[in-house]
Design a protein around this motif. Structure first.
Motif, PDB file in Angstrom:
ATOM      1  N   ARG A 190       0.832  -1.188   0.000  1.00  0.00           N
ATOM      2  CA  ARG A 190       0.000   0.000   0.000  1.00  0.00           C
ATOM      3  C   ARG A 190       0.881   1.259   0.000  1.00  0.00           C
ATOM      4  N   PRO A 191       0.736   2.124  -1.045  1.00  0.00           N
ATOM      5  CA  PRO A 191       1.416   3.426  -0.998  1.00  0.00           C
ATOM      6  C   PRO A 191       0.894   4.229   0.191  1.00  0.00           C
ATOM      7  N   CYS A 192       1.699   5.173   0.657  1.00  0.00           N
ATOM      8  CA  CYS A 192       1.291   5.905   1.861  1.00  0.00           C
ATOM      9  C   CYS A 192       1.978   7.257   1.945  1.00  0.00           C
ATOM     10  N   GLU A 193       1.198   8.304   2.192  1.00  0.00           N
ATOM     11  CA  GLU A 193       1.788   9.589   2.554  1.00  0.00           C
ATOM     12  C   GLU A 193       2.422   9.446   3.935  1.00  0.00           C
ATOM     13  N   GLY A 194       3.282  10.377   4.288  1.00  0.00           N
ATOM     14  CA  GLY A 194       4.038  10.210   5.522  1.00  0.00           C
ATOM     15  C   GLY A 194       3.408  10.779   6.773  1.00  0.00           C
ATOM     16  N   SER A 195       2.259  11.437   6.676  1.00  0.00           N
ATOM     17  CA  SER A 195       1.658  12.050   7.860  1.00  0.00           C
ATOM     18  C   SER A 195       1.079  10.986   8.783  1.00  0.00           C
ATOM     19  N   HIS A 196       0.878  11.371  10.057  1.00  0.00           N
ATOM     20  CA  HIS A 196       0.320  10.444  11.044  1.00  0.00           C
ATOM     21  C   HIS A 196      -1.064   9.965  10.616  1.00  0.00           C
ATOM     22  N   ASP A 197      -1.898  10.877  10.138  1.00  0.00           N
ATOM     23  CA  ASP A 197      -3.260  10.508   9.731  1.00  0.00           C
ATOM     24  C   ASP A 197      -3.242   9.560   8.533  1.00  0.00           C
ATOM     25  N   ALA A 198      -2.348   9.819   7.589  1.00  0.00           N
ATOM     26  CA  ALA A 198      -2.265   8.957   6.406  1.00  0.00           C
ATOM     27  C   ALA A 198      -1.816   7.551   6.797  1.00  0.00           C
ATOM     28  N   VAL A 199      -0.807   7.468   7.666  1.00  0.00           N
ATOM     29  CA  VAL A 199      -0.324   6.155   8.103  1.00  0.00           C
ATOM     30  C   VAL A 199      -1.415   5.428   8.885  1.00  0.00           C
ATOM     31  N   ALA A 200      -2.153   6.169   9.713  1.00  0.00           N
ATOM     32  CA  ALA A 200      -3.244   5.554  10.479  1.00  0.00           C
ATOM     33  C   ALA A 200      -4.289   4.953   9.549  1.00  0.00           C
ATOM     34  N   GLY A 201      -4.649   5.684   8.498  1.00  0.00           N
ATOM     35  CA  GLY A 201      -5.632   5.181   7.560  1.00  0.00           C
ATOM     36  C   GLY A 201      -5.150   3.953   6.816  1.00  0.00           C
ATOM     37  N   VAL A 202      -3.905   3.972   6.362  1.00  0.00           N
ATOM     38  CA  VAL A 202      -3.348   2.829   5.637  1.00  0.00           C
ATOM     39  C   VAL A 202      -3.226   1.621   6.558  1.00  0.00           C
ATOM     40  N   LEU A 203      -2.767   1.832   7.784  1.00  0.00           N
ATOM     41  CA  LEU A 203      -2.630   0.724   8.726  1.00  0.00           C
ATOM     42  C   LEU A 203      -3.987   0.083   9.018  1.00  0.00           C
ATOM     43  N   ALA A 204      -5.008   0.902   9.211  1.00  0.00           N
ATOM     44  CA  ALA A 204      -6.347   0.372   9.491  1.00  0.00           C
ATOM     45  C   ALA A 204      -6.849  -0.475   8.336  1.00  0.00           C
ATOM     46  N   ARG A 205      -6.606  -0.014   7.097  1.00  0.00           N
ATOM     47  CA  ARG A 205      -7.065  -0.782   5.940  1.00  0.00           C
ATOM     48  C   ARG A 205      -6.296  -2.095   5.804  1.00  0.00           C
ATOM     49  N   ILE A 206      -4.991  -2.049   6.083  1.00  0.00           N
ATOM     50  CA  ILE A 206      -4.188  -3.279   6.003  1.00  0.00           C
ATOM     51  C   ILE A 206      -4.680  -4.311   7.008  1.00  0.00           C
ATOM     52  N   LEU A 207      -4.888  -3.881   8.251  1.00  0.00           N
ATOM     53  CA  LEU A 207      -5.329  -4.818   9.282  1.00  0.00           C
ATOM     54  C   LEU A 207      -6.743  -5.332   9.027  1.00  0.00           C
ATOM     55  N   ASP A 208      -7.545  -4.522   8.339  1.00  0.00           N
ATOM     56  CA  ASP A 208      -8.889  -4.966   7.987  1.00  0.00           C
ATOM     57  C   ASP A 208      -8.839  -6.009   6.864  1.00  0.00           C
ATOM     58  N   GLU A 209      -7.958  -5.756   5.870  1.00  0.00           N
ATOM     59  CA  GLU A 209      -7.845  -6.681   4.746  1.00  0.00           C
ATOM     60  C   GLU A 209      -7.084  -7.953   5.117  1.00  0.00           C
ATOM     61  N   ARG A 210      -6.021  -7.790   5.897  1.00  0.00           N
ATOM     62  CA  ARG A 210      -5.154  -8.918   6.239  1.00  0.00           C
ATOM     63  C   ARG A 210      -4.914  -8.962   7.749  1.00  0.00           C
ATOM     64  N   PRO A 211      -5.881  -9.388   8.522  1.00  0.00           N
ATOM     65  CA  PRO A 211      -5.721  -9.396   9.983  1.00  0.00           C
ATOM     66  C   PRO A 211      -4.602 -10.301  10.470  1.00  0.00           C
ATOM     67  N   ALA A 212      -4.153 -11.240   9.622  1.00  0.00           N
ATOM     68  CA  ALA A 212      -3.078 -12.151  10.033  1.00  0.00           C
ATOM     69  C   ALA A 212      -1.687 -11.590   9.754  1.00  0.00           C
ATOM     70  N   VAL A 213      -1.595 -10.350   9.261  1.00  0.00           N
ATOM     71  CA  VAL A 213      -0.278  -9.753   8.990  1.00  0.00           C
ATOM     72  C   VAL A 213       0.561  -9.751  10.264  1.00  0.00           C
ATOM     73  N   SER A 214       1.783 -10.264  10.143  1.00  0.00           N
ATOM     74  CA  SER A 214       2.664 -10.327  11.314  1.00  0.00           C
ATOM     75  C   SER A 214       3.945  -9.533  11.120  1.00  0.00           C
ATOM     76  N   ALA A 215       4.096  -8.896   9.947  1.00  0.00           N
ATOM     77  CA  ALA A 215       5.320  -8.124   9.705  1.00  0.00           C
ATOM     78  C   ALA A 215       5.049  -7.022   8.692  1.00  0.00           C
ATOM     79  N   PHE A 216       5.783  -5.922   8.854  1.00  0.00           N
ATOM     80  CA  PHE A 216       5.699  -4.790   7.935  1.00  0.00           C
ATOM     81  C   PHE A 216       7.078  -4.503   7.359  1.00  0.00           C
ATOM     82  N   VAL A 217       7.096  -4.178   6.072  1.00  0.00           N
ATOM     83  CA  VAL A 217       8.282  -3.609   5.440  1.00  0.00           C
ATOM     84  C   VAL A 217       7.932  -2.165   5.097  1.00  0.00           C
ATOM     85  N   VAL A 218       8.764  -1.231   5.521  1.00  0.00           N
ATOM     86  CA  VAL A 218       8.493   0.194   5.307  1.00  0.00           C
ATOM     87  C   VAL A 218       9.546   0.773   4.366  1.00  0.00           C
TER      88      VAL A 218
END
Length: 341
Positions: free
Chosen positions: A217-245
């Motif tokens: 998922r592309p992402c702007e660097g602001s706190h709000d943008a990261v919060a939105g992207v993180l929420a969507r990732i966890l909603d789509e893939r709740p089993a995610v156990s690692a992030f690459v940034v």
């Protein structure tokens, strides 16, 4: 201000002899050359840049094209630029910094006027619109980056595809099977910026080889943008156990948001980054990371360009040099809970 004529009188030679010593256009005896050089040093003579360029067809200036876009992490770009400037000065060149987004018109303006005798290009896109000009009538050049077709070009960069693969390899070896990638801002991918596209290719290819599910998922660097992207990732893939940034400005917001949602790093979720070592080491949780060797890239770009200038017309002075990535394991990566338990 000391003049060329004053240098000639001090050295006991003609003004034309001083000019030939400076330009190298005619052979001068070692004894005379040393005497002229000694007079230049004693008197503090500085040749006029414009006159020197007209006389020798060389300006002694390297143009560095580094568009400072709002969706790019500027500190790393500037670190490369500083390394270019210091290395160029050590080789007797000055650097003209071009920070606009003019593309080919800026390249034509600087090189067509003779202001710069060579160019280093940064922020290289896969189908960069500046490249046709370099291939046809352009000046000697080096790209800090790698386009889709590097034929006939002089390029140096980190092997970002290998960097992406290394991140997946590290996490897969720890036992992770669900990885999410928080990438650069959307505009970086819309422009098909080389380093971002190549990293993503390396991530996807190695994930497929290792049987890992990957979500990018592309992402702007602001706190709000990261919060939105993180929420969507966890909603789509709740089993995610690692992030690459691969987005320096998203690192701290991500770590803070993971803490806020009760996910400990690395006990509950691992984080690996492709970023400058300083950012990784000083993060609130020191990050396992693949470093971007900014200073080394700047230094090697200049050295490749100086070699190219020394061998005009030599096709052997072009080519691609990719620096091998290295991953440093720190506190942010470990086995996923399912493996640990």
């Amino acid at each position: 201000m000391v003049t060329l004529a004053e240098v000639a009188r001090h050295a006991g030679v003609s003004a034309s002899t001083v000019s030939y010593v400076l330009s190298g256009k005619r052979p001068i005896s070692d004894l005379t050359r040393r005497r002229v050089r000694a007079s230049i040093e004693q008197l503090g003579y500085q040749p006029h840049a414009g006159a020197r360029a007209l006389a020798s067809s060389r300006s002694g200036i390297i143009a560095l094209m580094v568009p400072l876009r709002t969706d790019m992490y500027v500190p790393v770009m500037l670190e490369i630029a500083v390394a270019v400037a210091t290395t160029a000065r050590a080789h007797g060149y000055d650097v003209l910094l071009l920070t606009g987004e003019e593309g080919p018109p800026a390249l034509r303006r600087v090189t067509g006027s003779g202001l710069a005798e060579a160019v280093i290009l940064m922020d290289v896109q896969l189908d960069d619109e500046r490249l046709p000009l370099l291939r046809t009538a352009g000046p000697p050049s080096v790209l800090v980056g790698l386009p889709a077709d590097p034929a006939g070009l002089n390029c140096v960069d980190l092997d970002f595809a290998a960097a992406g693969a290394l991140c997946v390899e590290h996490l897969a070896d720890l036992g992770h099977r669900e990885i999410a990638v928080i990438g650069e801002s959307p505009g970086v991918y819309e422009r098909h910026t080389g380093f971002a596209e190549r990293t993503l290719r390396g991530l996807r290819d190695r994930a497929a080889e290792r049987g890992v599910r990957l979500l990018h998922r592309p992402c702007e660097g602001s706190h709000d943008a990261v919060a939105g992207v993180l929420a969507r990732i966890l909603d789509e893939r709740p089993a995610v156990s690692a992030f690459v940034v691969q987005n320096e400005t998203a690192v701290e917001p991500l770590l803070a948001l993971l803490r806020r949602t009760g996910r400990a790093v690395p006990e509950d979720v691992s984080v690996v980054a492709v970023c400058a070592d300083q950012i990784a080491a000083q993060a609130s949780v020191p990050l396992s990371s693949v470093a971007i060797p900014a200073q080394e890239l700047g230094r090697r770009a200049v050295e490749r360009l100086v070699a190219r200038l020394a061998r005009p017309g030599d096709e052997g002075a072009t080519g691609v040099e990719l620096l091998a990535p290295a991953l440093t394991a720190r506190d942010s990566s470990g086995p996923p809970p399912a493996v640990r338990n």
